[in-house]
Design a protein around this motif. Structure first.
Motif, PDB file in Angstrom:
ATOM      1  N   ASP A   3       1.032  -1.282  -0.233  1.00  0.00           N
ATOM      2  CA  ASP A   3       0.038   0.092  -0.139  1.00  0.00           C
ATOM      3  C   ASP A   3       0.740   0.649  -0.205  1.00  0.00           C
ATOM      4  OD1 ASP A   3      -1.662   2.516   0.649  1.00  0.00           O
ATOM      5  OD2 ASP A   3      -3.597   0.926   1.793  1.00  0.00           O
ATOM      6  N   GLU A   4       1.287   2.029  -0.923  1.00  0.00           N
ATOM      7  CA  GLU A   4       2.031   3.072  -1.438  1.00  0.00           C
ATOM      8  C   GLU A   4       1.326   3.648  -0.483  1.00  0.00           C
ATOM      9  OE1 GLU A   4       4.527   5.210  -4.960  1.00  0.00           O
ATOM     10  OE2 GLU A   4       3.111   3.935  -5.668  1.00  0.00           O
ATOM     11  N   LYS A   5       0.452   4.832  -0.488  1.00  0.00           N
ATOM     12  CA  LYS A   5       0.058   5.798   0.425  1.00  0.00           C
ATOM     13  C   LYS A   5      -0.029   5.362   2.145  1.00  0.00           C
ATOM     14  CE  LYS A   5      -3.974   7.475  -2.374  1.00  0.00           C
ATOM     15  NZ  LYS A   5      -5.900   6.684  -2.769  1.00  0.00           N
ATOM     16  N   LYS A   6      -0.335   4.605   2.272  1.00  0.00           N
ATOM     17  CA  LYS A   6       0.193   4.442   4.188  1.00  0.00           C
ATOM     18  C   LYS A   6       1.829   3.826   3.870  1.00  0.00           C
ATOM     19  CE  LYS A   6      -4.503   2.060   5.314  1.00  0.00           C
ATOM     20  NZ  LYS A   6      -4.683   0.961   5.387  1.00  0.00           N
ATOM     21  N   GLY A   7       3.049   3.693   2.959  1.00  0.00           N
ATOM     22  CA  GLY A   7       4.471   3.399   2.937  1.00  0.00           C
ATOM     23  C   GLY A   7       4.220   2.030   3.205  1.00  0.00           C
ATOM     24  N   ILE A   8       3.261   0.893   3.121  1.00  0.00           N
ATOM     25  CA  ILE A   8       4.159   0.050   3.277  1.00  0.00           C
ATOM     26  C   ILE A   8       4.167  -1.296   1.879  1.00  0.00           C
ATOM     27  CG2 ILE A   8       2.651  -2.402   3.777  1.00  0.00           C
ATOM     28  CD1 ILE A   8       0.802  -0.488   5.146  1.00  0.00           C
ATOM     29  N   LYS A   9       5.580  -1.649   2.831  1.00  0.00           N
ATOM     30  CA  LYS A   9       5.985  -1.970   0.942  1.00  0.00           C
ATOM     31  C   LYS A   9       6.912  -3.540   1.872  1.00  0.00           C
ATOM     32  CE  LYS A   9      10.197   0.597   0.780  1.00  0.00           C
ATOM     33  NZ  LYS A   9      11.420   1.657   0.488  1.00  0.00           N
ATOM     34  N   VAL A  10       6.752  -4.631   1.128  1.00  0.00           N
ATOM     35  CA  VAL A  10       7.538  -5.543   1.105  1.00  0.00           C
ATOM     36  C   VAL A  10       8.859  -5.986   0.354  1.00  0.00           C
ATOM     37  CG1 VAL A  10       6.613  -8.402   1.012  1.00  0.00           C
ATOM     38  CG2 VAL A  10       5.695  -6.938   1.265  1.00  0.00           C
ATOM     39  N   PRO A  11       9.454  -6.604   0.497  1.00  0.00           N
ATOM     40  CA  PRO A  11      11.040  -6.721   0.237  1.00  0.00           C
ATOM     41  C   PRO A  11      10.869  -7.885  -0.240  1.00  0.00           C
ATOM     42  CG  PRO A  11      11.085  -7.014   2.507  1.00  0.00           C
ATOM     43  CD  PRO A  11       9.874  -6.155   2.560  1.00  0.00           C
ATOM     44  N   LEU A  12      12.194  -8.125  -1.430  1.00  0.00           N
ATOM     45  CA  LEU A  12      11.700  -9.344  -2.537  1.00  0.00           C
ATOM     46  C   LEU A  12      13.389  -9.690  -2.014  1.00  0.00           C
ATOM     47  CD1 LEU A  12      10.342  -7.572  -5.340  1.00  0.00           C
ATOM     48  CD2 LEU A  12       8.985  -9.030  -3.907  1.00  0.00           C
ATOM     49  N   ARG A  13      12.696 -11.174  -2.164  1.00  0.00           N
ATOM     50  CA  ARG A  13      13.502 -12.358  -1.861  1.00  0.00           C
ATOM     51  C   ARG A  13      13.379 -13.152  -2.286  1.00  0.00           C
ATOM     52  NH1 ARG A  13      16.079 -14.277   3.893  1.00  0.00           N
ATOM     53  NH2 ARG A  13      18.133 -14.959   2.980  1.00  0.00           N
ATOM     54  N   PRO A  14      13.782 -13.553  -3.341  1.00  0.00           N
ATOM     55  CA  PRO A  14      12.858 -14.648  -4.704  1.00  0.00           C
ATOM     56  C   PRO A  14      13.516 -15.594  -4.446  1.00  0.00           C
ATOM     57  CG  PRO A  14      14.179 -13.138  -5.849  1.00  0.00           C
ATOM     58  CD  PRO A  14      13.835 -12.460  -4.535  1.00  0.00           C
ATOM     59  N   PHE A  15      13.079 -17.218  -4.555  1.00  0.00           N
ATOM     60  CA  PHE A  15      13.638 -18.060  -3.887  1.00  0.00           C
ATOM     61  C   PHE A  15      12.558 -19.787  -4.458  1.00  0.00           C
ATOM     62  CE2 PHE A  15      10.524 -17.708  -0.474  1.00  0.00           C
ATOM     63  CZ  PHE A  15       9.573 -19.013  -0.979  1.00  0.00           C
ATOM     64  N   ALA A  16      12.982 -20.212  -5.021  1.00  0.00           N
ATOM     65  CA  ALA A  16      11.750 -21.792  -6.084  1.00  0.00           C
ATOM     66  C   ALA A  16      11.254 -21.935  -4.529  1.00  0.00           C
ATOM     67  CB  ALA A  16      12.706 -22.441  -6.769  1.00  0.00           C
ATOM     68  N   GLY A  17      10.131 -22.123  -4.493  1.00  0.00           N
ATOM     69  CA  GLY A  17       9.497 -23.192  -3.729  1.00  0.00           C
ATOM     70  C   GLY A  17       9.486 -24.554  -3.581  1.00  0.00           C
ATOM     71  N   GLU A  18       8.876 -25.155  -4.273  1.00  0.00           N
ATOM     72  CA  GLU A  18       9.485 -27.132  -4.911  1.00  0.00           C
ATOM     73  C   GLU A  18      11.309 -26.869  -5.767  1.00  0.00           C
ATOM     74  OE1 GLU A  18       6.924 -29.199  -5.463  1.00  0.00           O
ATOM     75  OE2 GLU A  18       4.871 -28.335  -5.204  1.00  0.00           O
ATOM     76  N   MET A  19      11.738 -28.076  -4.503  1.00  0.00           N
ATOM     77  CA  MET A  19      12.876 -28.465  -4.729  1.00  0.00           C
ATOM     78  C   MET A  19      12.692 -29.851  -3.997  1.00  0.00           C
ATOM     79  SD  MET A  19      15.535 -25.351  -4.782  1.00  0.00           S
ATOM     80  CE  MET A  19      15.523 -24.200  -2.898  1.00  0.00           C
ATOM     81  N   GLY A  20      13.289 -30.639  -5.168  1.00  0.00           N
ATOM     82  CA  GLY A  20      13.052 -31.766  -4.487  1.00  0.00           C
ATOM     83  C   GLY A  20      13.610 -33.470  -5.328  1.00  0.00           C
ATOM     84  N   VAL A  21      13.644 -34.257  -4.914  1.00  0.00           N
ATOM     85  CA  VAL A  21      14.419 -35.430  -5.911  1.00  0.00           C
ATOM     86  C   VAL A  21      13.428 -36.501  -6.232  1.00  0.00           C
ATOM     87  CG1 VAL A  21      16.662 -35.146  -5.620  1.00  0.00           C
ATOM     88  CG2 VAL A  21      15.604 -36.204  -3.642  1.00  0.00           C
ATOM     89  N   ALA A  22      13.153 -37.735  -6.671  1.00  0.00           N
ATOM     90  CA  ALA A  22      12.760 -38.708  -6.902  1.00  0.00           C
ATOM     91  C   ALA A  22      12.136 -39.683  -5.193  1.00  0.00           C
ATOM     92  CB  ALA A  22      12.914 -39.799  -8.301  1.00  0.00           C
ATOM     93  N   GLN A  23      11.294 -39.875  -5.028  1.00  0.00           N
ATOM     94  CA  GLN A  23      11.616 -41.240  -3.673  1.00  0.00           C
ATOM     95  C   GLN A  23      11.607 -42.302  -4.051  1.00  0.00           C
ATOM     96  OE1 GLN A  23       8.305 -40.794  -1.164  1.00  0.00           O
ATOM     97  NE2 GLN A  23       7.170 -38.658  -2.010  1.00  0.00           N
ATOM     98  N   LYS A  24      12.051 -43.551  -3.316  1.00  0.00           N
ATOM     99  CA  LYS A  24      12.353 -44.675  -3.774  1.00  0.00           C
ATOM    100  C   LYS A  24      11.190 -44.932  -4.130  1.00  0.00           C
ATOM    101  CE  LYS A  24      12.764 -46.291   0.662  1.00  0.00           C
ATOM    102  NZ  LYS A  24      13.818 -47.115   1.672  1.00  0.00           N
TER     103      LYS A  24
END
Length: 314
Positions: free
Chosen positions: A125-146
């Motif tokens: 909300d720019e009028k209220k001065g509320i901003k979120v810092p960006l810190r990108p990442f991948a939510g899905e990372m994995g390997v196959a199960q046996k």
């Protein structure tokens, strides 16, 4: 070292060790993945809340891959170094009925489209001065199960998957237990920003190009769930090494996270189990990383690296 790429079309909607590899690489190679957002391209910068009613949720959370890493064998550990991430200039956050930690209190759908500023933040909300810092990442990372069969991309598993852990960003390293030959690594679900827990069910969801280096480790047999090492000192305690516990019972997930940290401290620092348990209690931070992708929770035991002396750990 070679550099490879995996196209956006090379995506799947399940973890399944029978899916043919999209790519074969050597240990230490770098791969760039072109990943769709969690909606699999169904949402755009022009979407509205009415768009949510038309979505095919079964198409959500595609993962790119799998990648076969030469030399990876069951019992090994796959080291995933996150090298680079590129995002588009927009992202979205949605409320989906029946999803989220307070789903019963927020029954109506909602959608927020974000503009991702080049300066590294997004205005809430720019009028209220509320901003979120960006810190990108991948939510899905994995390997196959046996285990044979197709496993949903929605929950996290002991082999990774939808771990949605905001600390595994550029400069961080993820360690995954290998259960099948070649590991069969996949990645997706780009996030521009997220809080621990992802409590409403979505982050700032975005497409991304993410470059990782995949290396086979033969010296970390204690890796039974995802571990990670952070490389950005953006907290009062600085950098961390983290072990995770993943279970449908949150108490058991917590117990597993602590137990796995004890195993790490015994193996890497030569502590006895009693001493390691005490150190976890006086210096470790037990955190909820993912609490909405049922049926499993991701709990992390985060040990500040400043507490620890040198070890064999990278």
């Amino acid at each position: 070292m070679s550099i490879h790429s995996v196209r956006r079309e090379c995506a799947n909607l399940a973890w399944d060790n029978s899916i043919p590899p999209a790519l074969h690489v050597k240990s230490g190679d770098e791969i760039t993945f072109d990943c769709a957002d969690a909606s699999n391209g169904q949402l755009t910068a022009d979407s509205t809340v009415e768009t949510l009613e038309k979505l095919t949720l079964a198409g959500f959370n595609p993962v790119n891959g799998p990648v076969f890493v030469d030399g990876a064998q069951p019992g090994d550990t796959l080291q995933v170094d996150v090298l680079r991430i590129e995002n588009p200039e927009w992202g979205w956050t949605g409320l989906f009925p029946g999803f989220g930690i307070l789903a019963d209190e927020f029954p109506e759908p909602a959608l927020k489209i974000w503009k991702l500023e080049r300066e590294g933040f997004a205005w809430f909300d720019e009028k209220k001065g509320i901003k979120v810092p960006l810190r990108p990442f991948a939510g899905e990372m994995g390997v196959a199960q046996k285990k044979k069969g197709a496993f949903s991309v929605v929950p996290p598993y002991h082999t990774g998957g939808n771990i949605d852990t905001k600390h595994i960003t550029v400069g961080s390293t993820l360690f995954l237990p290998v259960e099948v030959e070649g590991a069969l690594f996949s990645i997706g679900d780009g996030h521009a920003a997220q809080g621990d827990g992802e409590v409403c069910g979505s982050a700032i969801e975005t497409a991304m190009k993410v470059t990782v280096r995949l290396s086979v480790r033969k010296d970390k047999p204690y890796t039974k769930t995802p571990h990670f090492s952070t490389a950005t000192a953006d907290t009062p305690s600085g950098e961390y090494y983290c072990t995770t516990g993943i279970d449908s019972d949150v108490r058991e997930a917590m117990r597993s996270a602590v137990r796995n940290m004890i195993d790490f401290l015994v193996a890497e620092y030569g502590l006895d189990r009693v001493g390691a348990y005490i150190l976890c209690s006086v210096a470790g931070d037990l955190r909820m990383h993912e609490v909405v992708d049922m049926p499993n929770y991701v709990i992390g035991m985060m040990m500040p690296k400043s507490v620890l002396g040198p070890s064999n750990e990278v």
